[in-house]
Design a protein around this motif. Sequence first.
Motif, PDB file in Angstrom:
ATOM      1  N   PHE A  99      -8.159 -80.457  74.302  1.00  0.00           N
ATOM      2  CA  PHE A  99      -7.805 -80.170  72.919  1.00  0.00           C
ATOM      3  C   PHE A  99      -8.826 -79.191  72.353  1.00  0.00           C
ATOM      4  N   GLY A 100      -8.402 -78.340  71.456  1.00  0.00           N
ATOM      5  CA  GLY A 100      -9.310 -77.401  70.803  1.00  0.00           C
ATOM      6  C   GLY A 100      -9.900 -76.379  71.742  1.00  0.00           C
ATOM      7  N   SER A 101      -9.093 -75.881  72.654  1.00  0.00           N
ATOM      8  CA  SER A 101      -9.597 -74.980  73.690  1.00  0.00           C
ATOM      9  C   SER A 101     -10.081 -73.641  73.132  1.00  0.00           C
ATOM     10  N   ARG A 102      -9.323 -73.039  72.249  1.00  0.00           N
ATOM     11  CA  ARG A 102      -9.750 -71.746  71.696  1.00  0.00           C
ATOM     12  C   ARG A 102     -11.037 -71.887  70.886  1.00  0.00           C
ATOM     13  N   LYS A 103     -11.155 -72.967  70.128  1.00  0.00           N
ATOM     14  CA  LYS A 103     -12.377 -73.219  69.362  1.00  0.00           C
ATOM     15  C   LYS A 103     -13.567 -73.378  70.307  1.00  0.00           C
ATOM     16  N   ALA A 104     -13.368 -74.118  71.400  1.00  0.00           N
ATOM     17  CA  ALA A 104     -14.447 -74.329  72.373  1.00  0.00           C
ATOM     18  C   ALA A 104     -14.856 -73.018  73.024  1.00  0.00           C
ATOM     19  N   LEU A 105     -13.888 -72.195  73.408  1.00  0.00           N
ATOM     20  CA  LEU A 105     -14.215 -70.912  74.022  1.00  0.00           C
ATOM     21  C   LEU A 105     -14.970 -70.030  73.028  1.00  0.00           C
ATOM     22  N   ASN A 106     -14.553 -70.029  71.768  1.00  0.00           N
ATOM     23  CA  ASN A 106     -15.264 -69.247  70.757  1.00  0.00           C
ATOM     24  C   ASN A 106     -16.704 -69.725  70.593  1.00  0.00           C
ATOM     25  N   LEU A 107     -16.922 -71.038  70.603  1.00  0.00           N
ATOM     26  CA  LEU A 107     -18.286 -71.577  70.526  1.00  0.00           C
ATOM     27  C   LEU A 107     -19.131 -71.092  71.699  1.00  0.00           C
ATOM     28  N   LEU A 108     -18.578 -71.204  72.902  1.00  0.00           N
ATOM     29  CA  LEU A 108     -19.294 -70.774  74.103  1.00  0.00           C
ATOM     30  C   LEU A 108     -19.617 -69.289  74.038  1.00  0.00           C
ATOM     31  N   MET A 109     -18.629 -68.481  73.691  1.00  0.00           N
ATOM     32  CA  MET A 109     -18.826 -67.034  73.661  1.00  0.00           C
ATOM     33  C   MET A 109     -19.833 -66.629  72.590  1.00  0.00           C
ATOM     34  N   ASN A 110     -19.748 -67.237  71.417  1.00  0.00           N
ATOM     35  CA  ASN A 110     -20.677 -66.908  70.336  1.00  0.00           C
ATOM     36  C   ASN A 110     -22.100 -67.333  70.670  1.00  0.00           C
ATOM     37  N   GLU A 111     -22.242 -68.516  71.245  1.00  0.00           N
ATOM     38  CA  GLU A 111     -23.584 -68.995  71.556  1.00  0.00           C
ATOM     39  C   GLU A 111     -24.252 -68.170  72.651  1.00  0.00           C
ATOM     40  N   LEU A 112     -23.500 -67.808  73.683  1.00  0.00           N
ATOM     41  CA  LEU A 112     -24.089 -67.059  74.802  1.00  0.00           C
ATOM     42  C   LEU A 112     -24.185 -65.567  74.509  1.00  0.00           C
ATOM     43  N   ASN A 113     -23.364 -65.077  73.580  1.00  0.00           N
ATOM     44  CA  ASN A 113     -23.473 -63.700  73.087  1.00  0.00           C
ATOM     45  C   ASN A 113     -23.533 -62.651  74.203  1.00  0.00           C
ATOM     46  N   GLY A 114     -22.724 -62.836  75.238  1.00  0.00           N
ATOM     47  CA  GLY A 114     -22.654 -61.847  76.314  1.00  0.00           C
ATOM     48  C   GLY A 114     -23.750 -61.931  77.354  1.00  0.00           C
ATOM     49  N   GLN A 115     -24.697 -62.851  77.175  1.00  0.00           N
ATOM     50  CA  GLN A 115     -25.797 -62.982  78.141  1.00  0.00           C
ATOM     51  C   GLN A 115     -25.313 -63.664  79.418  1.00  0.00           C
ATOM     52  N   SER A 116     -25.740 -63.149  80.560  1.00  0.00           N
ATOM     53  CA  SER A 116     -25.438 -63.770  81.845  1.00  0.00           C
ATOM     54  C   SER A 116     -26.168 -65.111  81.944  1.00  0.00           C
ATOM     55  N   PHE A 117     -25.643 -65.994  82.766  1.00  0.00           N
ATOM     56  CA  PHE A 117     -26.280 -67.304  82.957  1.00  0.00           C
ATOM     57  C   PHE A 117     -25.938 -67.867  84.324  1.00  0.00           C
ATOM     58  N   LYS A 118     -26.715 -68.858  84.735  1.00  0.00           N
ATOM     59  CA  LYS A 118     -26.431 -69.612  85.959  1.00  0.00           C
ATOM     60  C   LYS A 118     -25.669 -70.868  85.554  1.00  0.00           C
ATOM     61  N   LEU A 119     -24.608 -71.169  86.283  1.00  0.00           N
ATOM     62  CA  LEU A 119     -23.816 -72.370  86.063  1.00  0.00           C
ATOM     63  C   LEU A 119     -23.988 -73.295  87.264  1.00  0.00           C
ATOM     64  N   GLU A 120     -24.524 -74.471  87.007  1.00  0.00           N
ATOM     65  CA  GLU A 120     -24.656 -75.477  88.055  1.00  0.00           C
ATOM     66  C   GLU A 120     -23.527 -76.469  87.899  1.00  0.00           C
ATOM     67  N   ILE A 121     -22.698 -76.613  88.927  1.00  0.00           N
ATOM     68  CA  ILE A 121     -21.591 -77.571  88.924  1.00  0.00           C
ATOM     69  C   ILE A 121     -21.987 -78.756  89.794  1.00  0.00           C
ATOM     70  N   ILE A 122     -21.994 -79.957  89.196  1.00  0.00           N
ATOM     71  CA  ILE A 122     -22.296 -81.176  89.935  1.00  0.00           C
ATOM     72  C   ILE A 122     -21.159 -82.165  89.758  1.00  0.00           C
ATOM     73  N   GLU A 123     -21.078 -83.138  90.664  1.00  0.00           N
ATOM     74  CA  GLU A 123     -20.018 -84.146  90.611  1.00  0.00           C
ATOM     75  C   GLU A 123     -20.638 -85.533  90.540  1.00  0.00           C
ATOM     76  N   ILE A 124     -20.257 -86.303  89.527  1.00  0.00           N
ATOM     77  CA  ILE A 124     -20.669 -87.708  89.430  1.00  0.00           C
ATOM     78  C   ILE A 124     -19.446 -88.507  89.003  1.00  0.00           C
ATOM     79  N   TYR A 125     -18.444 -88.572  89.845  1.00  0.00           N
ATOM     80  CA  TYR A 125     -17.179 -89.190  89.498  1.00  0.00           C
ATOM     81  C   TYR A 125     -17.357 -90.663  89.174  1.00  0.00           C
ATOM     82  N   GLU A 126     -16.671 -91.073  88.085  1.00  0.00           N
ATOM     83  CA  GLU A 126     -16.725 -92.473  87.633  1.00  0.00           C
ATOM     84  C   GLU A 126     -15.861 -93.337  88.499  1.00  0.00           C
TER      85      GLU A 126
END
Length: 126
Positions: A99-126
């Motif tokens: 829910f609220g996908s466009r709002k979430a993407l806007n938050l991410l884009m505004n906060e990172l402001n075009g800066q590159s970053f490293k994304l670490e993906i981990i799994e801790i399934y419940e």
Amino acid sequence: MKLTRLKTSEHGTFGKIQLPSGKILSTLELPWKDNQRQISCIPAAIYQCDIVNSPKFGRVYQVKNVPNRFHILIHAGNWTKNTLGCILVGMSNNDSQLFGSRKALNLLMNELNGQSFKLEIIEIYE
């Protein structure tokens, strides 16, 4: 940034991603199907993410150097039918959608402001 995968089912792979500010967004990816193109989420690992201009999604982040995959993006979408292997972000989720996908993407884009970053993906399934 860290994406923690928490639950996976036929409805998709759900997780959380924490922005540098501490804000938490929900994520939705396809279920794991051996990293097959367009039907599987990507392997858990650390990836470089850079800003790109996607013909379909506009200015978004691309997850780089995914083994045997290309054009993996972080973009808006609510259901797994909205992705062919990309990472969708939302403000919240239930057991089948975001829910609220466009709002979430806007938050991410505004906060990172075009800066590159490293994304670490981990799994801790419940």
